[in-house]
Scaffold this motif. Structure first.
Motif, PDB file in Angstrom:
ATOM      1  N   VAL A 150       0.816  -1.220   0.000  1.00  0.00           N
ATOM      2  CA  VAL A 150       0.000   0.000   0.000  1.00  0.00           C
ATOM      3  C   VAL A 150       0.848   1.267   0.000  1.00  0.00           C
ATOM      4  O   VAL A 150       0.333   2.362  -0.215  1.00  0.00           O
ATOM      5  CB  VAL A 150      -0.963   0.023   1.201  1.00  0.00           C
ATOM      6  N   ASN A 151       2.149   1.126   0.249  1.00  0.00           N
ATOM      7  CA  ASN A 151       3.062   2.264   0.189  1.00  0.00           C
ATOM      8  C   ASN A 151       4.491   1.728   0.173  1.00  0.00           C
ATOM      9  O   ASN A 151       4.717   0.510   0.272  1.00  0.00           O
ATOM     10  CB  ASN A 151       2.837   3.238   1.351  1.00  0.00           C
ATOM     11  N   ALA A 152       5.454   2.609   0.079  1.00  0.00           N
ATOM     12  CA  ALA A 152       6.843   2.181  -0.039  1.00  0.00           C
ATOM     13  C   ALA A 152       7.332   1.466   1.216  1.00  0.00           C
ATOM     14  O   ALA A 152       8.063   0.465   1.136  1.00  0.00           O
ATOM     15  CB  ALA A 152       7.733   3.389  -0.338  1.00  0.00           C
ATOM     16  N   ILE A 153       6.957   1.959   2.398  1.00  0.00           N
ATOM     17  CA  ILE A 153       7.391   1.309   3.635  1.00  0.00           C
ATOM     18  C   ILE A 153       6.765  -0.075   3.758  1.00  0.00           C
ATOM     19  O   ILE A 153       7.429  -1.045   4.141  1.00  0.00           O
ATOM     20  CB  ILE A 153       7.030   2.180   4.855  1.00  0.00           C
ATOM     21  N   ASN A 154       5.486  -0.170   3.434  1.00  0.00           N
ATOM     22  CA  ASN A 154       4.802  -1.454   3.462  1.00  0.00           C
ATOM     23  C   ASN A 154       5.460  -2.435   2.493  1.00  0.00           C
ATOM     24  O   ASN A 154       5.554  -3.637   2.776  1.00  0.00           O
ATOM     25  CB  ASN A 154       3.324  -1.250   3.112  1.00  0.00           C
ATOM     26  N   ASP A 155       5.952  -1.931   1.374  1.00  0.00           N
ATOM     27  CA  ASP A 155       6.659  -2.778   0.413  1.00  0.00           C
ATOM     28  C   ASP A 155       7.983  -3.261   1.004  1.00  0.00           C
ATOM     29  O   ASP A 155       8.404  -4.397   0.759  1.00  0.00           O
ATOM     30  CB  ASP A 155       6.911  -2.012  -0.880  1.00  0.00           C
ATOM     31  N   GLY A 156       8.615  -2.407   1.802  1.00  0.00           N
ATOM     32  CA  GLY A 156       9.826  -2.835   2.497  1.00  0.00           C
ATOM     33  C   GLY A 156       9.535  -3.943   3.495  1.00  0.00           C
ATOM     34  O   GLY A 156      10.321  -4.897   3.637  1.00  0.00           O
ATOM     35  N   HIS A 157       8.404  -3.825   4.192  1.00  0.00           N
ATOM     36  CA  HIS A 157       7.989  -4.902   5.095  1.00  0.00           C
ATOM     37  C   HIS A 157       7.784  -6.198   4.316  1.00  0.00           C
ATOM     38  O   HIS A 157       8.190  -7.280   4.760  1.00  0.00           O
ATOM     39  CB  HIS A 157       6.690  -4.532   5.807  1.00  0.00           C
ATOM     40  N   ARG A 158       7.153  -6.077   3.152  1.00  0.00           N
ATOM     41  CA  ARG A 158       6.908  -7.269   2.327  1.00  0.00           C
ATOM     42  C   ARG A 158       8.218  -7.950   1.954  1.00  0.00           C
ATOM     43  O   ARG A 158       8.350  -9.173   2.052  1.00  0.00           O
ATOM     44  CB  ARG A 158       6.129  -6.878   1.063  1.00  0.00           C
ATOM     45  N   ARG A 159       9.217  -7.167   1.552  1.00  0.00           N
ATOM     46  CA  ARG A 159      10.512  -7.741   1.182  1.00  0.00           C
ATOM     47  C   ARG A 159      11.175  -8.423   2.381  1.00  0.00           C
ATOM     48  O   ARG A 159      11.739  -9.513   2.256  1.00  0.00           O
ATOM     49  CB  ARG A 159      11.433  -6.656   0.612  1.00  0.00           C
ATOM     50  N   ALA A 160      11.098  -7.776   3.546  1.00  0.00           N
ATOM     51  CA  ALA A 160      11.724  -8.356   4.744  1.00  0.00           C
ATOM     52  C   ALA A 160      11.041  -9.658   5.144  1.00  0.00           C
ATOM     53  O   ALA A 160      11.715 -10.652   5.462  1.00  0.00           O
ATOM     54  CB  ALA A 160      11.668  -7.347   5.887  1.00  0.00           C
ATOM     55  N   PHE A 161       9.706  -9.673   5.139  1.00  0.00           N
ATOM     56  CA  PHE A 161       8.989 -10.891   5.507  1.00  0.00           C
ATOM     57  C   PHE A 161       9.217 -11.993   4.472  1.00  0.00           C
ATOM     58  O   PHE A 161       9.296 -13.171   4.820  1.00  0.00           O
ATOM     59  CB  PHE A 161       7.496 -10.602   5.654  1.00  0.00           C
ATOM     60  N   THR A 162       9.331 -11.612   3.209  1.00  0.00           N
ATOM     61  CA  THR A 162       9.592 -12.594   2.153  1.00  0.00           C
ATOM     62  C   THR A 162      10.954 -13.249   2.369  1.00  0.00           C
ATOM     63  O   THR A 162      11.096 -14.474   2.230  1.00  0.00           O
ATOM     64  CB  THR A 162       9.532 -11.927   0.771  1.00  0.00           C
ATOM     65  N   ARG A 163      11.960 -12.448   2.704  1.00  0.00           N
ATOM     66  CA  ARG A 163      13.289 -13.006   2.997  1.00  0.00           C
ATOM     67  C   ARG A 163      13.211 -13.978   4.162  1.00  0.00           C
ATOM     68  O   ARG A 163      13.830 -15.059   4.129  1.00  0.00           O
ATOM     69  CB  ARG A 163      14.287 -11.886   3.310  1.00  0.00           C
ATOM     70  N   TYR A 164      12.463 -13.596   5.178  1.00  0.00           N
ATOM     71  CA  TYR A 164      12.359 -14.461   6.354  1.00  0.00           C
ATOM     72  C   TYR A 164      11.708 -15.799   5.992  1.00  0.00           C
ATOM     73  O   TYR A 164      12.220 -16.867   6.381  1.00  0.00           O
ATOM     74  CB  TYR A 164      11.546 -13.769   7.447  1.00  0.00           C
ATOM     75  N   VAL A 165      10.607 -15.759   5.249  1.00  0.00           N
ATOM     76  CA  VAL A 165       9.926 -16.999   4.860  1.00  0.00           C
ATOM     77  C   VAL A 165      10.857 -17.877   4.028  1.00  0.00           C
ATOM     78  O   VAL A 165      10.963 -19.097   4.248  1.00  0.00           O
ATOM     79  CB  VAL A 165       8.640 -16.682   4.078  1.00  0.00           C
ATOM     80  N   THR A 166      11.559 -17.271   3.097  1.00  0.00           N
ATOM     81  CA  THR A 166      12.468 -18.021   2.228  1.00  0.00           C
ATOM     82  C   THR A 166      13.578 -18.678   3.039  1.00  0.00           C
ATOM     83  O   THR A 166      13.930 -19.847   2.815  1.00  0.00           O
ATOM     84  CB  THR A 166      13.076 -17.086   1.165  1.00  0.00           C
ATOM     85  N   GLU A 167      14.122 -17.929   4.007  1.00  0.00           N
ATOM     86  CA  GLU A 167      15.184 -18.491   4.853  1.00  0.00           C
ATOM     87  C   GLU A 167      14.660 -19.631   5.711  1.00  0.00           C
ATOM     88  O   GLU A 167      15.341 -20.651   5.893  1.00  0.00           O
ATOM     89  CB  GLU A 167      15.764 -17.389   5.735  1.00  0.00           C
ATOM     90  N   GLU A 168      13.449 -19.485   6.255  1.00  0.00           N
ATOM     91  CA  GLU A 168      12.890 -20.523   7.111  1.00  0.00           C
ATOM     92  C   GLU A 168      12.606 -21.812   6.333  1.00  0.00           C
ATOM     93  O   GLU A 168      12.797 -22.910   6.852  1.00  0.00           O
ATOM     94  CB  GLU A 168      11.605 -20.026   7.772  1.00  0.00           C
ATOM     95  N   LEU A 169      12.160 -21.670   5.097  1.00  0.00           N
ATOM     96  CA  LEU A 169      11.828 -22.854   4.297  1.00  0.00           C
ATOM     97  C   LEU A 169      13.073 -23.532   3.742  1.00  0.00           C
ATOM     98  O   LEU A 169      13.042 -24.721   3.406  1.00  0.00           O
ATOM     99  CB  LEU A 169      10.876 -22.474   3.159  1.00  0.00           C
ATOM    100  N   GLY A 170      14.168 -22.786   3.632  1.00  0.00           N
ATOM    101  CA  GLY A 170      15.429 -23.374   3.201  1.00  0.00           C
ATOM    102  C   GLY A 170      15.340 -24.054   1.849  1.00  0.00           C
ATOM    103  O   GLY A 170      14.945 -23.437   0.851  1.00  0.00           O
ATOM    104  N   ASP A 171      15.674 -25.366   1.824  1.00  0.00           N
ATOM    105  CA  ASP A 171      15.696 -26.089   0.547  1.00  0.00           C
ATOM    106  C   ASP A 171      14.314 -26.515   0.081  1.00  0.00           C
ATOM    107  O   ASP A 171      14.181 -27.092  -0.996  1.00  0.00           O
ATOM    108  CB  ASP A 171      16.617 -27.311   0.641  1.00  0.00           C
ATOM    109  N   ARG A 172      13.278 -26.210   0.873  1.00  0.00           N
ATOM    110  CA  ARG A 172      11.917 -26.561   0.441  1.00  0.00           C
ATOM    111  C   ARG A 172      11.327 -25.431  -0.393  1.00  0.00           C
ATOM    112  O   ARG A 172      10.296 -24.843  -0.066  1.00  0.00           O
ATOM    113  CB  ARG A 172      11.041 -26.869   1.652  1.00  0.00           C
TER     114      ARG A 172
END
Length: 652
Positions: free
Chosen positions: A401-423
């Motif tokens: 909904v805005n640039a800061i919210n997009d930054g949150h999206r990127r940070a949460f996406t990185r976290y999910v990707t790291e948690e899932l690892g090779d899956r």
């Protein structure tokens, strides 16, 4: 007036100095800096080189991101200052002004906290304790409270402080409400324990985020402490409440387990049934004929045994994300049907115990506890609120909904990707395509790690039908299960759905609102329903985070002020004016239209069938606190002792 922080809970001769020093070695550096400033009066603790640096996410930032030698200097100075205070030295700054409090919190958080936020900091730290003028007539008035959860307990405590007689009716056999009914594995709170307390009764929590058993114990002990049991009748189901025009009282029909019904009357009525009260059961073809066991998370049986069984969990909201990791190790196979995707934030404090020394520090030095609570309140309540507004000029409204919210999206996406690892095969099935916070942000309590377990299977579709013990997804994917767990939540938009309220001229509140379109002034008052107060009513819950207890306490304070105003006028009735009610409803809707949870194409439990946000507030917590301090001039309509009405406004 002697301030509460001048009081020393533990006499110097009884202090366990060794345990206190151990606690100081684990204490939160930003909170210690605020304590040092107040204890010593020295500004240096708010400036370099001591100013903490901001940490990422929801971490407590205990180190303040400061070098070890600076931390050591702070802890040593705090030890000396606390020891001097315990032995009798007064606080150098017992009460900073509200603007200074906001500045201090800004430093403690390493980010801007608005100056006006100092008002709610002062209230939260009990710097402001206004005296109330209680008219003698209030002791002759009575009230009925419906519901014995947190809201009903808040009502009982407030009414006792007002000196009013009351009776509380609760359908269960004890207090607790949501925490009495929800007993599923992993059940807990996603709000820090220090903020999930009644402001009048701090608690020595064992965990940073307590599980339901500790929460229930706290609630029951609080009920005992305030002697709420003396005024409560359990196992009583309220059928309806009707306004009696002749007596200017509420007549409340209550049914006992043996089927007998009694009618009780009172001058004032408080609905404290909440919105997490009526379980939502999905319509699934063949579910009623399932050959195994079916449990809704809010109706968990004590005898439930999942060991070695094939279990299917329907839903991946808050309860689903809690129950799945809690049972994954004991079941033979776990299938999760999740037709929607959820954002979940890192949760570093998950199931962590509060160190014994830190608990002791909070008990011996309430000022430290108060600053720690203020930091947590900002982090989990209002820090994110300003980032949730929809920017009409933002180029990517599909993902944020805005640039800061997009930054949150990127940070949460990185976290999910790291948690899932090779899956990597799971990413497409769990990563949301809507902006963060458009649905309630969940906390990751092992959800992503659970999805990677060999006995766990995620089906990113809804459960379409059941045949015997076979379960079929919407695309026809088939699994077998011995137990189905419905983590499908509640009818959150059906406010007061468990009983009927009939006001003036026989008007039924359910009909006024329709099936799911509830509204109330400050979530509390509805015109045509005199002397009636709704707690945790429409647009009171917090979508951007925070403890619901604080907003309920704000509502109950407001209700108390309305009653005092009515009694001071010797009026028989009080209610909100229709035009004030409609104006507030319009302001609520307009405010929500600017925020993330009305983002097009997003579904959430905050909105009704027409898309209107019913469950949560658009306001920042300090704004709602200010709204509920005193009734505004001319907002209320009072009825005289003869039963007529007058448009007497209230003094500002």
């Amino acid at each position: 007036m002697t301030h509460k922080f001048a009081e020393r809970p533990v006499p110097s001769s009884q202090v366990d100095w060794d345990l206190l020093r151990i606690g100081l070695e684990r204490a939160n550096i930003p909170a210690l800096l605020m304590l040092l400033h107040q204890m010593t009066g020295q500004d240096k603790w708010l400036n370099e080189p001591f100013m903490p640096k901001r940490s990422q996410g929801l971490d407590d930032n205990d180190s303040g991101q400061l070098p070890d030698e600076i931390q050591h200097e702070i802890r040593t100075a705090a030890r000396d200052a606390i020891e001097a205070w315990i032995k009798g030295k007064s606080l150098a700054l017992p009460k900073p002004d509200n603007a200074r409090l906001a500045q201090m919190l800004s430093i403690a958080m390493s980010e801007d906290v608005p100056e006006e936020y100092g008002d709610i900091i002062a209230a939260g730290m009990a710097f402001e304790l206004p005296e109330r003028d209680l008219p003698p007539s209030i002791k002759g008035k009575s009230a009925i409270i419906i519901g014995g959860g947190v809201s009903g307990m808040c009502a009982g405590i407030e009414l006792q402080q007002l000196g009013m007689e009351y009776t509380l009716f609760e359908k269960n056999e004890d207090f607790g409400g949501t925490w009495f009914e929800n007993r599923y594995p992993g059940c807990g709170v996603d709000t820090p324990s220090l903020t999930y307390t009644f402001s009048c009764r701090p608690n020595d929590w064992t965990k940073y985020f307590p599980l339901r058993d500790e929460i229930e114990d706290y609630l029951l002990n609080t009920a005992q402490h305030f002697r709420l049991y003396e005024n409560t009748r359990f196992n009583k189901q309220v059928d309806d409440a009707r306004w009696n025009e002749k007596t200017n009282k509420w007549d409340v029909a209550v049914t006992s387990p043996d089927g007998t019904t009694e009618v009780h009357s009172a001058d004032y009525l408080f609905s404290a049934v909440g919105i997490l009260n009526i379980p939502k059961y999905p319509t699934i073809d063949g579910l009623d004929a399932f050959e195994g066991d079916v449990y809704h998370t809010s109706r968990w049986p004590n005898e439930a045994d999942l060991s070695g069984k094939r279990v299917a969990v329907i839903g991946n909201g808050a309860s689903g994300m809690q129950v799945a990791p809690a049972i994954a190790d004991e079941v033979a196979a776990l299938t999760i049907f999740a037709r929607s995707k959820q954002w979940a934030a890192p949760f570093p404090q998950f199931r962590k115990d509060v160190p014994e020394g830190v608990r002791y520090l909070m008990q011996v030095v309430p000022l430290y506890r108060a600053w720690l609570e203020q930091r947590l309140s900002w982090t989990f309540n209002d820090r994110v609120h300003g980032t949730l507004f929809r920017d009409p000029d933002w180029d990517h409204p599909d993902r944020a909904v805005n640039a800061i919210n997009d930054g949150h999206r990127r940070a949460f996406t990185r976290y999910v990707t790291e948690e899932l690892g090779d899956r990597e095969d799971l990413i497409a099935d769990v990563l949301p395509d809507y902006p963060p916070f458009a649905k309630r942000m969940l906390l990751d309590n092992g959800w992503y790690r659970t999805l990677k377990m060999p006995n766990v299977r995620l089906v990113p579709e809804h459960l379409a039908r059941v045949e015997g013990k076979r379960l079929f997804s919407s695309s026809g994917e088939e699994v077998e299960a011995d137990v189905i767990i419905l983590a499908t939540g509640f009818h959150t938009t059906r406010v007061l759905g468990s009983y009927d309220v009939v006001g003036r001229d026989g008007r039924v509140l359910r009909e006024l609102w329709g099936e799911d379109d509830a509204a109330a002034y400050l979530g509390t008052l509805v015109p045509g329903f005199p002397n009636f107060f709704i707690l945790l009513g429409p647009n009171v819950g917090s979508g951007h985070g925070g403890s619901m207890i604080r907003n309920i306490e704000n509502q109950m304070h407001f209700a108390g002020e309305v009653i005092l105003s009515s009694e001071q006028r010797k009026a028989a009735t009080v209610e909100v004016k229709a035009e004030v009610y409609e104006d507030y409803r319009q302001k609520i809707d307009e405010a929500h239209e600017k925020l993330v949870w009305t983002h097009p194409g997003t579904e959430n439990w905050y909105r009704n069938s027409k898309g209107r946000v019913v469950a949560i507030t658009p306001w920042r917590n300090d704004a709602f606190w200010r709204m509920t301090r005193k009734p505004q001039a001319d907002d209320l309509q009072f009825g005289n002792e003869g039963g007529g009405t007058s448009d007497l406004g209230m003094a500002s």
